[in-house]
Design a protein around this motif. Sequence first.
Motif, PDB file in Angstrom:
ATOM      1  N   HIS A  54      17.378   4.405  25.181  1.00 49.79           N
ATOM      2  CA  HIS A  54      16.974   2.991  24.423  1.00 49.79           C
ATOM      3  C   HIS A  54      16.426   2.763  25.674  1.00 49.79           C
ATOM      4  N   ALA A  55      16.731   3.260  26.763  1.00 48.31           N
ATOM      5  CA  ALA A  55      16.007   2.751  27.356  1.00 48.31           C
ATOM      6  C   ALA A  55      14.886   2.512  28.064  1.00 48.31           C
ATOM      7  N   ASP A  56      14.831   1.513  28.790  1.00 51.07           N
ATOM      8  CA  ASP A  56      12.980   0.976  28.022  1.00 51.07           C
ATOM      9  C   ASP A  56      12.248   1.849  30.248  1.00 51.07           C
ATOM     10  N   TYR A  57      13.241   2.026  30.631  1.00 47.21           N
ATOM     11  CA  TYR A  57      12.202   2.461  32.331  1.00 47.21           C
ATOM     12  C   TYR A  57      13.588   3.710  32.159  1.00 47.21           C
ATOM     13  N   THR A  58      12.632   5.087  32.440  1.00 50.39           N
ATOM     14  CA  THR A  58      13.747   6.683  33.121  1.00 50.39           C
ATOM     15  C   THR A  58      13.209   6.581  34.234  1.00 50.39           C
ATOM     16  N   GLY A  59      14.609   7.190  34.505  1.00 47.88           N
ATOM     17  CA  GLY A  59      13.994   8.069  36.323  1.00 47.88           C
ATOM     18  C   GLY A  59      15.199   8.450  36.487  1.00 47.88           C
ATOM     19  N   ASP A  60      14.910   9.132  38.057  1.00 48.28           N
ATOM     20  CA  ASP A  60      16.053   9.320  39.280  1.00 48.28           C
ATOM     21  C   ASP A  60      16.483   7.894  39.822  1.00 48.28           C
ATOM     22  N   SER A  61      17.242   8.293  40.775  1.00 46.39           N
ATOM     23  CA  SER A  61      17.442   6.383  41.725  1.00 46.39           C
ATOM     24  C   SER A  61      16.805   6.097  42.455  1.00 46.39           C
ATOM     25  N   LEU A  62      15.634   7.072  43.200  1.00 46.16           N
ATOM     26  CA  LEU A  62      14.388   6.270  44.275  1.00 46.16           C
ATOM     27  C   LEU A  62      13.489   5.365  42.730  1.00 46.16           C
ATOM     28  N   LYS A  63      13.084   5.685  41.258  1.00 46.39           N
ATOM     29  CA  LYS A  63      12.289   5.882  40.349  1.00 46.39           C
ATOM     30  C   LYS A  63      12.813   4.246  40.195  1.00 46.39           C
ATOM     31  N   LEU A  64      13.541   4.527  39.242  1.00 45.95           N
ATOM     32  CA  LEU A  64      14.551   3.580  39.128  1.00 45.95           C
ATOM     33  C   LEU A  64      15.291   2.411  39.860  1.00 45.95           C
ATOM     34  N   SER A  65      14.764   2.479  41.495  1.00 48.53           N
ATOM     35  CA  SER A  65      15.283   1.723  42.708  1.00 48.53           C
ATOM     36  C   SER A  65      13.650   0.505  42.750  1.00 48.53           C
ATOM     37  N   ARG A  66      13.027   1.212  42.662  1.00 50.90           N
ATOM     38  CA  ARG A  66      11.213   0.697  42.205  1.00 50.90           C
ATOM     39  C   ARG A  66      11.274  -0.329  41.686  1.00 50.90           C
ATOM     40  N   TYR A  67      11.597   0.569  40.547  1.00 51.43           N
ATOM     41  CA  TYR A  67      11.452  -0.183  39.068  1.00 51.43           C
ATOM     42  C   TYR A  67      12.219  -1.812  39.207  1.00 51.43           C
ATOM     43  N   THR A  68      13.476  -1.408  39.585  1.00 55.09           N
ATOM     44  CA  THR A  68      14.326  -3.028  39.819  1.00 55.09           C
ATOM     45  C   THR A  68      13.705  -3.924  40.965  1.00 55.09           C
ATOM     46  N   GLU A  69      13.022  -4.256  41.580  1.00 56.89           N
ATOM     47  CA  GLU A  69      12.212  -4.159  42.231  1.00 56.89           C
ATOM     48  C   GLU A  69      11.114  -6.012  41.994  1.00 56.89           C
ATOM     49  N   ASN A  70      11.160  -5.172  40.726  1.00 54.22           N
ATOM     50  CA  ASN A  70       9.642  -5.913  39.863  1.00 54.22           C
ATOM     51  C   ASN A  70       9.833  -6.354  38.291  1.00 54.22           C
ATOM     52  N   LEU A  71      11.216  -6.305  38.406  1.00 56.62           N
ATOM     53  CA  LEU A  71      11.283  -6.885  36.983  1.00 56.62           C
ATOM     54  C   LEU A  71      11.456  -8.457  36.394  1.00 56.62           C
ATOM     55  N   ASP A  72      11.349  -8.963  35.551  1.00 55.35           N
ATOM     56  CA  ASP A  72      11.682  -9.750  35.110  1.00 55.35           C
ATOM     57  C   ASP A  72      12.312 -10.254  34.085  1.00 55.35           C
ATOM     58  N   ALA A  73      13.451  -9.315  34.301  1.00 55.44           N
ATOM     59  CA  ALA A  73      14.318  -9.707  33.020  1.00 55.44           C
ATOM     60  C   ALA A  73      15.665 -10.423  33.365  1.00 55.44           C
ATOM     61  N   GLU A  74      16.130 -10.704  32.182  1.00 48.91           N
ATOM     62  CA  GLU A  74      17.344 -11.905  32.642  1.00 48.91           C
ATOM     63  C   GLU A  74      18.322 -10.962  33.302  1.00 48.91           C
ATOM     64  N   TYR A  75      18.416 -10.381  32.307  1.00 49.63           N
ATOM     65  CA  TYR A  75      19.650  -9.221  31.977  1.00 49.63           C
ATOM     66  C   TYR A  75      18.980  -7.855  32.402  1.00 49.63           C
ATOM     67  N   ILE A  76      19.878  -6.633  33.209  1.00 45.84           N
ATOM     68  CA  ILE A  76      19.410  -5.555  33.560  1.00 45.84           C
ATOM     69  C   ILE A  76      20.246  -4.702  33.333  1.00 45.84           C
ATOM     70  N   VAL A  77      20.352  -3.835  31.974  1.00 48.83           N
ATOM     71  CA  VAL A  77      21.259  -3.373  31.660  1.00 48.83           C
ATOM     72  C   VAL A  77      21.777  -2.371  32.159  1.00 48.83           C
ATOM     73  N   PHE A  78      21.680  -1.024  33.027  1.00 51.32           N
ATOM     74  CA  PHE A  78      22.279   0.177  33.906  1.00 51.32           C
ATOM     75  C   PHE A  78      23.187   1.459  33.016  1.00 51.32           C
ATOM     76  N   LEU A  79      21.513   2.439  32.269  1.00 50.34           N
ATOM     77  CA  LEU A  79      22.603   3.564  31.636  1.00 50.34           C
ATOM     78  C   LEU A  79      23.161   4.344  33.031  1.00 50.34           C
ATOM     79  N   GLY A  80      23.564   4.037  33.808  1.00 50.30           N
ATOM     80  CA  GLY A  80      23.958   5.060  34.791  1.00 50.30           C
ATOM     81  C   GLY A  80      25.745   4.897  35.746  1.00 50.30           C
ATOM     82  N   VAL A  81      26.011   5.102  36.652  1.00 52.21           N
ATOM     83  CA  VAL A  81      27.034   4.459  37.342  1.00 52.21           C
ATOM     84  C   VAL A  81      26.956   3.572  38.292  1.00 52.21           C
ATOM     85  N   HIS A  82      28.147   3.816  38.955  1.00 53.79           N
ATOM     86  CA  HIS A  82      28.412   2.116  39.643  1.00 53.79           C
ATOM     87  C   HIS A  82      27.203   1.977  40.884  1.00 53.79           C
ATOM     88  N   PHE A  83      27.663   2.562  41.073  1.00 53.01           N
ATOM     89  CA  PHE A  83      26.328   2.875  42.562  1.00 53.01           C
ATOM     90  C   PHE A  83      25.418   2.034  42.414  1.00 53.01           C
TER      91      PHE A  83
END
Length: 370
Positions: A54-83
């Motif tokens: 169900h993930a719109d974007y997948t990756g490792d920690s660095l790749k997902l960090s880069r995605y996060t910087e450019n998202l327009d969505a109101e809600y960011i649901v993270f399939l991962g762990v707390h950090f």
Amino acid sequence: MSIATIPAAPIKFEKFQATDDADCQRRIIAAKEKLGKRLVILGHHYQHESVYRHADYTGDSLKLSRYTENLDAEYIVFLGVHFMAEVADILSRPEQIAILPDLAAGCSMADMANLAKVERSYRELNKVLNFDEQITPITYINSAADLKAFCGEHGGIVCTSTNAPKILEWGFAQREKVLFFPDQNLGRWSGYKMGIPLEQMPVWDPDQPLGGLTVEQIKNAKILLWKGHCAVHQMFRLQNIEKFRAEHPDGFVISHPEAPFEVCQHSDYVGSTEYILKTISDAPANTKWLVGTELNLVNRLAEQMKAEGKLVQFMSHVVCECSTMARIDPQHLAWVLENLVEGKVVNQIKVPAHEAKLAKLTLDRMLAAS
């Protein structure tokens, strides 16, 4: 006189506990359609396929960090762990909301270094050296936000398994030594690849006076390796590699740098999850691979590579699944999304402003240095 209305309470998770996976899958899809562009789901490679799909974007920690910087969505649901959800909150805009479907999804490695221990280590090292003049603190992204903030306050930085050698170079350009936490295996392998002798990378035990080291060892050290590790990657053994090589002499071994040093030493390739995926995907057809990283990623990759005749085998003889990642299941994801459809936010991850500001400094340094 108007009467104030009491906001409706969020839907309780108990209603989803007994819901079977198939029903949850339908409800997740329906909720995603209703939320549309207001929602984005980020999925780490170690997640189980039942939610990873169900993930719109997948990756490792660095790749997902880069995605996060450019998202327009109101809600960011993270399939991962707390950090990871903390990083999403830190790097996203203030009005965006980061959510972790199960707050119990932590990281045993991250738990091996907490702020109290790091601050005590800072005081201990100051008995021998001037920490802020001689040591660059580097925290692996697998750490709590307050440790990233500590690094921000003391001229440090964050690294991932992808960029650790480059970040170590950055650290040495600032100061002569590095305190690397919480994963000793990643720090040791990265330092070794840079040509640093093992004796100049002693293990710092935060529960011992002076980290269990002598004054001479501290002064001679280039990298002080925190006594911490990943419970999953620590399970891989040299004997697993020897057995594979006996059965498949023409095969290749690829490992994550969180694996023990001797496993990395006897691997043909060592790198992050993204590196592992790319290396095997780009390899010639019919090649054979032994992979030393988390089980869900290896199983997914093995299935994908069957069409090319590639054998992808898991390194360990025991199940090495990230048990905390596995807490993010279809029931929790459906619960979170249906609450969002109703306008209710559950399990929001919000890093305190003072911590977020300093932590963002270290993440920005990392992204710039990468």
